[in-house]
Design an enzyme around this catalytic site. Structure first.
Site, PDB file in Angstrom:
ATOM      1  N   LYS A  20     123.508 -36.638 -32.952  1.00 25.53           N
ATOM      2  CA  LYS A  20     124.064 -35.360 -32.499  1.00 25.53           C
ATOM      3  C   LYS A  20     123.791 -35.117 -31.025  1.00 25.53           C
ATOM      4  O   LYS A  20     122.693 -35.350 -30.531  1.00 25.53           O
ATOM      5  CB  LYS A  20     123.457 -34.221 -33.334  1.00 25.53           C
ATOM      6  CG  LYS A  20     124.156 -32.891 -33.152  1.00 25.53           C
ATOM      7  CD  LYS A  20     125.493 -32.887 -33.851  1.00 25.53           C
ATOM      8  CE  LYS A  20     126.331 -31.682 -33.432  1.00 25.53           C
ATOM      9  NZ  LYS A  20     126.803 -31.771 -32.037  1.00 25.53           N
ATOM     10  N   SER A  32     123.222 -27.647 -29.227  1.00 26.49           N
ATOM     11  CA  SER A  32     123.921 -27.987 -30.477  1.00 26.49           C
ATOM     12  C   SER A  32     123.160 -28.953 -31.369  1.00 26.49           C
ATOM     13  O   SER A  32     123.643 -29.278 -32.453  1.00 26.49           O
ATOM     14  CB  SER A  32     125.311 -28.561 -30.179  1.00 26.49           C
ATOM     15  OG  SER A  32     126.206 -27.523 -29.859  1.00 26.49           O
ATOM     16  N   LYS A  84     122.833 -27.779 -34.900  1.00 29.83           N
ATOM     17  CA  LYS A  84     123.776 -28.027 -35.998  1.00 29.83           C
ATOM     18  C   LYS A  84     123.260 -29.101 -36.955  1.00 29.83           C
ATOM     19  O   LYS A  84     123.759 -29.219 -38.078  1.00 29.83           O
ATOM     20  CB  LYS A  84     125.139 -28.417 -35.446  1.00 29.83           C
ATOM     21  CG  LYS A  84     125.817 -27.304 -34.647  1.00 29.83           C
ATOM     22  CD  LYS A  84     127.218 -27.683 -34.251  1.00 29.83           C
ATOM     23  CE  LYS A  84     127.875 -26.578 -33.435  1.00 29.83           C
ATOM     24  NZ  LYS A  84     127.424 -26.548 -32.040  1.00 29.83           N
ATOM     25  N   SER A 100     131.241 -30.817 -33.187  1.00 25.77           N
ATOM     26  CA  SER A 100     130.203 -29.851 -32.800  1.00 25.77           C
ATOM     27  C   SER A 100     130.802 -28.464 -32.614  1.00 25.77           C
ATOM     28  O   SER A 100     130.492 -27.738 -31.674  1.00 25.77           O
ATOM     29  CB  SER A 100     129.486 -30.297 -31.515  1.00 25.77           C
ATOM     30  OG  SER A 100     128.290 -29.564 -31.331  1.00 25.77           O
TER      31      SER A 100
END
Length: 460
Positions: free
Chosen positions: A199, A36, A39, A96
């Site tokens: 993140k 992720s 993203k 997320s």
């Protein structure tokens, strides 16, 4: 039971965000599954699209069957549902959410595959030379690969290129349109002093990944880990790397901002939606005075006439029904909505020329015959003796940066306020001044609703 990763390869990178200097690296150029962390690029392009008028934060997005069917982590979007673009950004950055990330990509490029190609092109433009994207969310897919170095670079870009959105990554919770969602990185944010993003990512193939940023006393460190064995061990490793970064980073260093990346022109290959065309003048078209010609000065009568005609024009526009196009695209398609207002000065009778009023009690005081008079003494404050404080910081740079971020965050109420850094024995205070009591109170209430600490202060 907590998730545990398979034997995913380990990689790490630590940089001084101010200069971009590499402070530590381990296996940093090996192409691995980013999970992720993907993203971050999805959001970078979303911010780019908003800032360039390609989409608005309040535009309603219709959720496709493909987006609704994405596996967790997800917001819980349903096929055919409409939701504002801003909530997709919140869900992707904080929760997320895979369904939100896919919906962002489909909104901007029509399909997730086309958006993935745009992601890869953007990565190359940013200098991420060993990154290839195949989707918007980061679930494992053949050929969807990046490196610790490239993801660290992307984290730095998010901070410098879109500081007005960076606060999203530090929110512990946020409302994403249909429900409140919690930050997947909240444990590190709560445990590590100065941590404010960025993140997390996890898949079996990738392990536990994280790009983290922290600021202490004006020093900002970004650390990246690929291949953690658990979220707890990953967080511990990132904290260790951040400590290493702060110990190696110089106290004072020149900020080396990354060079801006040109935004593709409207209609160019790679931009799925039409962005507004922006005309740029190569040179000023202001006419120059003829050689030897005397400077032109306007008489008092002409100045007053100009002011009167401008007031009249403004009044006419205010009385005109609001039929202006709602978007720039509509404006381009409807040129007839634009009209030219003549401001040719008309001579006024001598008695209507404004006179100096040495003792006028208030601005805009009226003569007995109803005419407004121009006063020569005006209050420079107008009662705007109030201000707000948004924190005390260790350096002037930190305080100025907080003022800029806050002004961008709450531009509606702070647009007319003055930014002022006040040095105190215990640090640098970040203040907005030149406000009325009502403006200061309103600004603080709105900032508090955005989780920004704020205090008002008055005269004296």
């Amino acid at each position: 039971m907590p998730h545990r990763a398979e034997a995913a390869p380990y990689a790490a990178m630590v940089i001084d965000a101010r200069s971009g200097e590499v402070l530590h690296s381990n296996n940093a150029d090996t192409r691995l599954h980013p999970a992720s962390l993907t993203k971050m690029m999805t959001l970078y392009i979303a911010f780019e699209a908003v800032e360039n008028g390609e989409v608005s934060l309040d535009e309603k997005v219709r959720i496709s069957k493909n987006a609704a069917a994405e596996p967790p982590s997800k917001l819980g979007l349903r096929e055919g549902q409409s939701i504002a673009f801003r909530y997709l950004i919140r869900a992707a950055s904080v929760k997320s959410a895979n369904d939100a990330a896919t919906a962002i990509g489909e909104t901007l490029e029509g399909s997730e595959a086309a958006f993935a190609r745009r992601m890869t092109r953007t990565a190359k433009a940013l200098g991420m030379t060993r990154t290839t994207f195949k989707n918007a969310h980061g679930l494992t897919e053949e050929g969807h690969l990046s490196t610790a170095r490239d993801m660290t670079l992307l984290g730095r870009r998010l901070f410098f290129d879109y500081p007005q959105y960076y606060n999203l990554f530090s929110r512990r919770t946020t409302h994403a349109g249909i429900r409140e969602v919690a930050n997947t990185n909240r444990r590190l944010l709560g445990a590590y002093k100065g941590a404010d993003g960025i993140k997390t990512g996890y898949t079996r193939a990738a392990g536990f990944n994280l790009v983290a940023s922290a600021d202490r006393g004006g020093e900002r460190i970004i650390a990246t880990v690929f291949g953690g064995r658990s979220s707890a061990s990953r967080n511990a490793k990132v904290a260790e790397l951040l400590d290493l970064g702060f110990s190696r980073a110089p106290t004072r260093v020149a900020i080396n901002r990354p060079a801006p990346v040109p935004y593709p022109a409207a209609g160019a290959a790679g931009v799925g939606r039409s962005a507004p065309a922006i005309a740029v003048l190569a040179r000023s078209l202001r006419p120059r005075s003829r050689p030897g010609a005397p400077a032109t000065t306007l008489s008092d009568e002409v100045v007053v006439a100009l002011k009167e005609d401008i007031k009249q024009a403004v009044a006419e526009v205010a009385d005109t029904p609001k039929t202006a196009p709602s978007t720039l695209a509509d404006a381009a398609a409807a040129p007839q909505a634009v009209r030219t207002i003549s401001v040719t000065p008309q001579p006024r009778p001598a008695r209507q020329v404004a006179e100096a009023a040495p003792a006028t009690p208030a601005e805009g005081a009226a003569d007995p015959d109803g005419e407004l008079r121009v006063v020569t003494r005006l209050s420079t404050s107008g009662g705007r003796h109030w201000g707000i404080n948004v924190g005390r910081y260790g350096s002037r740079y930190q305080a100025e940066r907080m003022l800029l971020k806050t002004a961008l965050l709450e531009i509606g109420t702070l647009n007319d306020a003055l930014r002022k850094v006040v040095r105190k024995p215990r640090g640098f205070e970040a203040n907005f001044v030149g406000m009325s009591a009502e403006q200061a109170s309103l600004a603080c209430r709105r900032l508090a609703a955005r989780d920004v600490e704020c205090d008002t202060f008055g005269p004296g």
